[in-house]
Design a protein around this motif. Structure first.
Motif, PDB file in Angstrom:
ATOM      1  N   ASP A 270       1.968   3.071  15.185  1.00  8.50           N
ATOM      2  CA  ASP A 270       2.482   2.383  14.002  1.00  8.50           C
ATOM      3  C   ASP A 270       4.001   2.363  14.033  1.00  8.50           C
ATOM      4  O   ASP A 270       4.663   3.395  13.851  1.00  8.50           O
ATOM      5  N   GLU A 271       4.568   1.179  14.265  1.00  7.99           N
ATOM      6  CA  GLU A 271       6.020   1.039  14.360  1.00  7.99           C
ATOM      7  C   GLU A 271       6.715   1.351  13.037  1.00  7.99           C
ATOM      8  O   GLU A 271       7.860   1.808  13.021  1.00  7.99           O
ATOM      9  N   GLU A 272       6.046   1.118  11.914  1.00 11.83           N
ATOM     10  CA  GLU A 272       6.678   1.327  10.612  1.00 11.83           C
ATOM     11  C   GLU A 272       6.992   2.798  10.338  1.00 11.83           C
ATOM     12  O   GLU A 272       7.840   3.121   9.498  1.00 11.83           O
ATOM     13  N   LEU A 273       6.315   3.705  11.047  1.00  7.76           N
ATOM     14  CA  LEU A 273       6.597   5.124  10.847  1.00  7.76           C
ATOM     15  C   LEU A 273       8.009   5.498  11.300  1.00  7.76           C
ATOM     16  O   LEU A 273       8.543   6.533  10.886  1.00  7.76           O
ATOM     17  N   LEU A 274       8.612   4.670  12.136  1.00  3.53           N
ATOM     18  CA  LEU A 274       9.980   4.960  12.600  1.00  3.53           C
ATOM     19  C   LEU A 274      11.005   4.859  11.473  1.00  3.53           C
ATOM     20  O   LEU A 274      12.079   5.460  11.558  1.00  3.53           O
ATOM     21  N   ASN A 275      10.679   4.125  10.432  1.00  2.00           N
ATOM     22  CA  ASN A 275      11.660   3.859   9.371  1.00  2.00           C
ATOM     23  C   ASN A 275      11.299   4.507   8.036  1.00  2.00           C
ATOM     24  O   ASN A 275      11.933   4.217   7.029  1.00  2.00           O
ATOM     25  N   ILE A 276      10.317   5.375   8.054  1.00  4.24           N
ATOM     26  CA  ILE A 276       9.825   5.889   6.772  1.00  4.24           C
ATOM     27  C   ILE A 276      10.670   7.054   6.248  1.00  4.24           C
ATOM     28  O   ILE A 276      10.739   7.297   5.045  1.00  4.24           O
ATOM     29  N   ILE A 277      11.342   7.789   7.141  1.00  3.48           N
ATOM     30  CA  ILE A 277      12.171   8.910   6.731  1.00  3.48           C
ATOM     31  C   ILE A 277      13.614   8.444   6.552  1.00  3.48           C
ATOM     32  O   ILE A 277      14.221   7.943   7.500  1.00  3.48           O
ATOM     33  N   PRO A 278      14.205   8.612   5.371  1.00  2.00           N
ATOM     34  CA  PRO A 278      15.598   8.176   5.150  1.00  2.00           C
ATOM     35  C   PRO A 278      16.582   9.064   5.907  1.00  2.00           C
ATOM     36  O   PRO A 278      16.262  10.178   6.325  1.00  2.00           O
ATOM     37  N   GLU A 279      17.789   8.563   6.069  1.00  6.11           N
ATOM     38  CA  GLU A 279      18.817   9.298   6.817  1.00  6.11           C
ATOM     39  C   GLU A 279      19.236  10.584   6.101  1.00  6.11           C
ATOM     40  O   GLU A 279      19.393  11.627   6.716  1.00  6.11           O
ATOM     41  N   GLY A 280      19.459  10.520   4.822  1.00 13.67           N
ATOM     42  CA  GLY A 280      19.913  11.693   4.073  1.00 13.67           C
ATOM     43  C   GLY A 280      18.853  12.773   4.020  1.00 13.67           C
ATOM     44  O   GLY A 280      17.695  12.498   3.692  1.00 13.67           O
ATOM     45  N   PRO A 281      19.190  14.030   4.327  1.00 11.16           N
ATOM     46  CA  PRO A 281      18.189  15.102   4.360  1.00 11.16           C
ATOM     47  C   PRO A 281      17.583  15.413   2.994  1.00 11.16           C
ATOM     48  O   PRO A 281      16.520  16.021   2.916  1.00 11.16           O
ATOM     49  N   ARG A 282      18.242  14.986   1.925  1.00 12.02           N
ATOM     50  CA  ARG A 282      17.716  15.238   0.582  1.00 12.02           C
ATOM     51  C   ARG A 282      17.129  13.983  -0.059  1.00 12.02           C
ATOM     52  O   ARG A 282      16.629  14.036  -1.175  1.00 12.02           O
ATOM     53  N   ALA A 283      17.165  12.882   0.640  1.00  6.73           N
ATOM     54  CA  ALA A 283      16.638  11.630   0.082  1.00  6.73           C
ATOM     55  C   ALA A 283      15.116  11.671   0.035  1.00  6.73           C
ATOM     56  O   ALA A 283      14.459  12.155   0.953  1.00  6.73           O
ATOM     57  N   ALA A 284      14.556  11.142  -1.043  1.00  3.78           N
ATOM     58  CA  ALA A 284      13.103  11.119  -1.205  1.00  3.78           C
ATOM     59  C   ALA A 284      12.495   9.933  -0.459  1.00  3.78           C
ATOM     60  O   ALA A 284      13.175   8.946  -0.157  1.00  3.78           O
ATOM     61  N   TYR A 285      11.211  10.044  -0.162  1.00  7.39           N
ATOM     62  CA  TYR A 285      10.454   8.946   0.444  1.00  7.39           C
ATOM     63  C   TYR A 285       9.000   9.098   0.024  1.00  7.39           C
ATOM     64  O   TYR A 285       8.611  10.117  -0.562  1.00  7.39           O
ATOM     65  N   ASP A 286       8.204   8.119   0.339  1.00 14.55           N
ATOM     66  CA  ASP A 286       6.820   8.078  -0.126  1.00 14.55           C
ATOM     67  C   ASP A 286       5.898   8.715   0.913  1.00 14.55           C
ATOM     68  O   ASP A 286       5.509   8.075   1.886  1.00 14.55           O
ATOM     69  N   MET A 287       5.539   9.975   0.713  1.00 14.58           N
ATOM     70  CA  MET A 287       4.641  10.665   1.639  1.00 14.58           C
ATOM     71  C   MET A 287       3.254  10.032   1.648  1.00 14.58           C
ATOM     72  O   MET A 287       2.573  10.011   2.680  1.00 14.58           O
ATOM     73  N   LYS A 288       2.834   9.490   0.517  1.00 16.66           N
ATOM     74  CA  LYS A 288       1.513   8.856   0.474  1.00 16.66           C
ATOM     75  C   LYS A 288       1.481   7.623   1.363  1.00 16.66           C
ATOM     76  O   LYS A 288       0.455   7.330   1.998  1.00 16.66           O
ATOM     77  N   ALA A 289       2.587   6.890   1.408  1.00 17.69           N
ATOM     78  CA  ALA A 289       2.657   5.730   2.308  1.00 17.69           C
ATOM     79  C   ALA A 289       2.558   6.190   3.753  1.00 17.69           C
ATOM     80  O   ALA A 289       1.887   5.558   4.579  1.00 17.69           O
ATOM     81  N   LEU A 290       3.223   7.296   4.082  1.00 23.99           N
ATOM     82  CA  LEU A 290       3.140   7.839   5.436  1.00 23.99           C
ATOM     83  C   LEU A 290       1.695   8.164   5.789  1.00 23.99           C
ATOM     84  O   LEU A 290       1.213   7.827   6.879  1.00 23.99           O
ATOM     85  N   ILE A 291       1.004   8.817   4.874  1.00 24.36           N
ATOM     86  CA  ILE A 291      -0.393   9.180   5.108  1.00 24.36           C
ATOM     87  C   ILE A 291      -1.236   7.935   5.349  1.00 24.36           C
ATOM     88  O   ILE A 291      -2.064   7.882   6.273  1.00 24.36           O
ATOM     89  N   ARG A 292      -1.028   6.910   4.516  1.00 21.41           N
ATOM     90  CA  ARG A 292      -1.832   5.691   4.654  1.00 21.41           C
ATOM     91  C   ARG A 292      -1.591   4.996   5.991  1.00 21.41           C
ATOM     92  O   ARG A 292      -2.484   4.333   6.517  1.00 21.41           O
ATOM     93  N   HIS A 293      -0.397   5.148   6.568  1.00 20.66           N
ATOM     94  CA  HIS A 293      -0.127   4.559   7.877  1.00 20.66           C
ATOM     95  C   HIS A 293      -0.927   5.244   8.989  1.00 20.66           C
ATOM     96  O   HIS A 293      -1.142   4.663  10.045  1.00 20.66           O
ATOM     97  N   VAL A 294      -1.357   6.476   8.737  1.00 20.46           N
ATOM     98  CA  VAL A 294      -1.973   7.292   9.789  1.00 20.46           C
ATOM     99  C   VAL A 294      -3.499   7.276   9.728  1.00 20.46           C
ATOM    100  O   VAL A 294      -4.173   7.266  10.760  1.00 20.46           O
ATOM    101  N   VAL A 295      -4.080   7.264   8.534  1.00 21.01           N
ATOM    102  CA  VAL A 295      -5.524   7.440   8.379  1.00 21.01           C
ATOM    103  C   VAL A 295      -6.280   6.139   8.640  1.00 21.01           C
ATOM    104  O   VAL A 295      -5.683   5.064   8.709  1.00 21.01           O
ATOM    105  N   ASP A 296      -7.589   6.253   8.773  1.00 20.14           N
ATOM    106  CA  ASP A 296      -8.427   5.080   9.019  1.00 20.14           C
ATOM    107  C   ASP A 296      -8.233   4.036   7.927  1.00 20.14           C
ATOM    108  O   ASP A 296      -8.373   4.333   6.729  1.00 20.14           O
ATOM    109  N   ASP A 297      -7.924   2.821   8.341  1.00 17.06           N
ATOM    110  CA  ASP A 297      -7.855   1.653   7.459  1.00 17.06           C
ATOM    111  C   ASP A 297      -6.892   1.850   6.279  1.00 17.06           C
ATOM    112  O   ASP A 297      -6.990   1.159   5.261  1.00 17.06           O
ATOM    113  N   GLY A 298      -5.989   2.809   6.392  1.00 18.11           N
ATOM    114  CA  GLY A 298      -5.007   3.033   5.339  1.00 18.11           C
ATOM    115  C   GLY A 298      -5.594   3.527   4.036  1.00 18.11           C
ATOM    116  O   GLY A 298      -4.942   3.449   2.987  1.00 18.11           O
ATOM    117  N   HIS A 299      -6.817   4.090   4.076  1.00 19.38           N
ATOM    118  CA  HIS A 299      -7.483   4.472   2.836  1.00 19.38           C
ATOM    119  C   HIS A 299      -7.389   5.977   2.620  1.00 19.38           C
ATOM    120  O   HIS A 299      -7.886   6.769   3.415  1.00 19.38           O
TER     121      HIS A 299
END
Length: 520
Positions: A270-299
């Motif tokens: 999944d190429e989109e996983l390359l951009n899911i973590i922001p540059e700033g070490p304290r910046a928030a991101y969507d962990m649920k979106a990360l999970i959906r990129h990895v699991v079967d059918d995004g479910h």
């Protein structure tokens, strides 16, 4: 009377009982936005699979006015059927019959299906819609014909068969402990509530005005108390959520969860996983979106989404097989672990371990949440539940470090000493006792304080630390805190390969004991 006449009588009697409390009571139930017990079972169970038990059972004679009333089924419908072709036992309280109150006969019917579900090793599902104990009956009945016996069977069934409670109406006083003893509670918004003390009792005792929904409605239990795992919009949604939940679960602890055909490529990068973590070490991101990129059918079937949102728990499938997901959520409290998150995580781990469901931990936590309130609230005790649950688990466990894993947070998200079977890290992972800034502040405190230019020296020491002990994540790899550092795009293939390898894992090094003493 010949057979034809007998069958005609049978049909008439059955039809009368199937009407429950009668057309007017059914109409009142519908006006409240609720389905009847039988309508609910028609949605929950596969078509034409329900077999009812004890339809003909009569209420016990109490000596009170209710003896003259018709109470079909004594206010509960019980039996067995199938969900997606797999057997379950069910009981559905019928609010159209004397408010679904629990009489002796109703209790015996419920206890029977609970006992049979345990004996036959199949899930037991309770549809709760009741005014509570039937007082007229309770004053002279046996203690074995009521909630205490249900509590006993809930406990005996725990960890043996899945138990699910569907809160589809009221549930009060001692009756409310029954749902709390089951594995999952799904509540219907606006029409269900549960509590020990009613609003009127609280007003009498504390002079506080409240309502059923404010005190024990679905929203309260889903966000504040943590007693509710999922909130449904209506009865139909509740029943369909239950069917989906069951699709992830085995029938008992002696079986593996069902396996479904997987159409999602196990080798998918999944190429989109390359951009899911922001540059700033304290910046928030969507962990649920990360999970959906990895699991079967995004479910991802999340549980307790609104309770302790800093900790994510739920089910997914990987290559068609059920997996439990535990993840820190950087969007809530920076992913730190507090008292409620600890309870949420520990309970989910213990359920998955009891029912042979592998676990994957997605890690990004700065550690346990500091604070006077947390310390006084028992974060040590609650946090220890997590360590106990992980250490006790025998199912395959994979840990994936996404970003931060500092201090006790590392152990709380399953490090190798506690039982992780495979430790993977993204290049963004930071493992250590604390951040480089925190470590430098302690190690070089005196030197920095006495320096002519403290800020300049502090920055210098931080850069030195980052190049050695704080070289993330390569120092962690050098000292074997992680076993591989992977390209984020390879996350799904690597996790699936790990799960395949661990499928036959067995742990036989445990000392015999009746049970441990988890820090409850």
């Amino acid at each position: 009377m010949d057979m034809k006449d007998r069958l005609e009588e049978l049909s008439q009697r059955r039809a009368a009982l199937m009407q429950g409390g009668g057309p007017r009571a059914v109409e009142r139930q519908h006006r409240r936005g609720k389905l009847t017990a039988r309508e609910r079972l028609d949605i929950l169970l596969d078509p034409d699979t329900f077999v009812e038990l004890d339809l003909w059972a009569k209420p016990r004679i109490t000596g009170f006015e209710i003896d003259s009333r018709e109470l079909p089924g004594d206010g509960v419908v019980t039996g067995f059927g199938q969900v997606y072709g797999r057997p379950v036992y069910v009981y559905a309280q019928d609010f159209t019959v004397l408010g679904g109150t629990l009489g002796s006969t109703a209790a015996k019917k419920i206890i029977k299906v609970m006992r049979r579900a345990l004996e036959e090793r199949v899930p037991c599902i309770g549809l709760v819609d009741s005014g509570g104990v039937r007082v007229q009956d309770a004053v002279t009945r046996s203690m074995f014909d009521g909630y205490p016996a249900m509590f006993y069977y809930h406990t005996q069934s725990s960890g043996v068969i899945p138990q699910i409670t569907l809160m589809m109406g009221p549930c009060a006083a001692g009756a409310a402990y029954s749902p709390a003893l089951t594995d999952f509670v799904i509540m219907v918004k606006n029409t269900s509530h549960m509590y020990v003390a009613s609003p009127s009792l609280i007003k009498t005792a504390q002079f506080v005005e409240t309502t059923d929904q404010e005190l024990g409605g679905a929203t309260v239990h889903a966000t504040v108390s943590g007693c509710c795992d999922l909130v449904a919009e209506n009865d139909e949604d509740c029943l369909n959520l239950t069917r989906e939940l069951l699709s992830f679960l085995p029938a008992s602890n002696m079986e593996q969860p069902p396996v479904y055909e997987c159409t999602d490529d196990p080798e998918r990068r999944d190429e989109e996983l390359l951009n899911i973590i922001p540059e700033g070490p304290r910046a928030a991101y969507d962990m649920k979106a990360l999970i959906r990129h990895v699991v079967d059918d995004g479910h991802f079937f999340e549980l307790k989404p609104d309770y302790a949102p800093n900790m994510i728990t739920g089910f997914c499938r990987m290559e068609g097989r059920t997996v439990g997901i535990i993840a820190n959520n950087p969007k809530a409290m920076a992913g730190s672990i507090d008292i409620n998150a600890s309870d949420k995580e520990a309970r989910f781990i213990r359920f998955c371990d009891a029912f042979n469901i592998p676990l994957i931990f997605f890690v990004d936590t700065p550690a346990y949440l500091p604070g006077v309130e947390q310390e006084h609230g028992g974060i040590l005790r609650h946090g220890a539940k997590v360590l106990y649950a992980i250490s006790e688990a025998t199912v395959p466990m994979i840990t994936l470090y996404i970003r931060k894993a500092y201090g006790g947070g590392n152990s709380a998200m399953c490090s190798e000493p506690l039982g992780s079977d495979l430790l993977l890290a993204w290049p963004t992972a930071e493992l250590g006792l604390m951040s480089p800034e925190g470590a430098v502040a302690i190690i070089y405190r005196k030197e920095i304080e006495s320096a002519e230019n403290p800020d300049e020296l502090r920055a210098q020491r931080i850069e030195e630390y980052k190049a050695t002990f704080g070289k993330f994540p390569y120092h962690a790899g050098a000292v074997q805190w992680v076993e591989d550092i992977i390209d984020p795009r390879d996350t799904r293939p690597m996790l699936i390969k790990g799960l395949r390898q661990l499928a036959k894992k067995q742990k036989n090094d445990r000392s015999w004991k009746k049970h441990g003493n988890i820090p409850l």
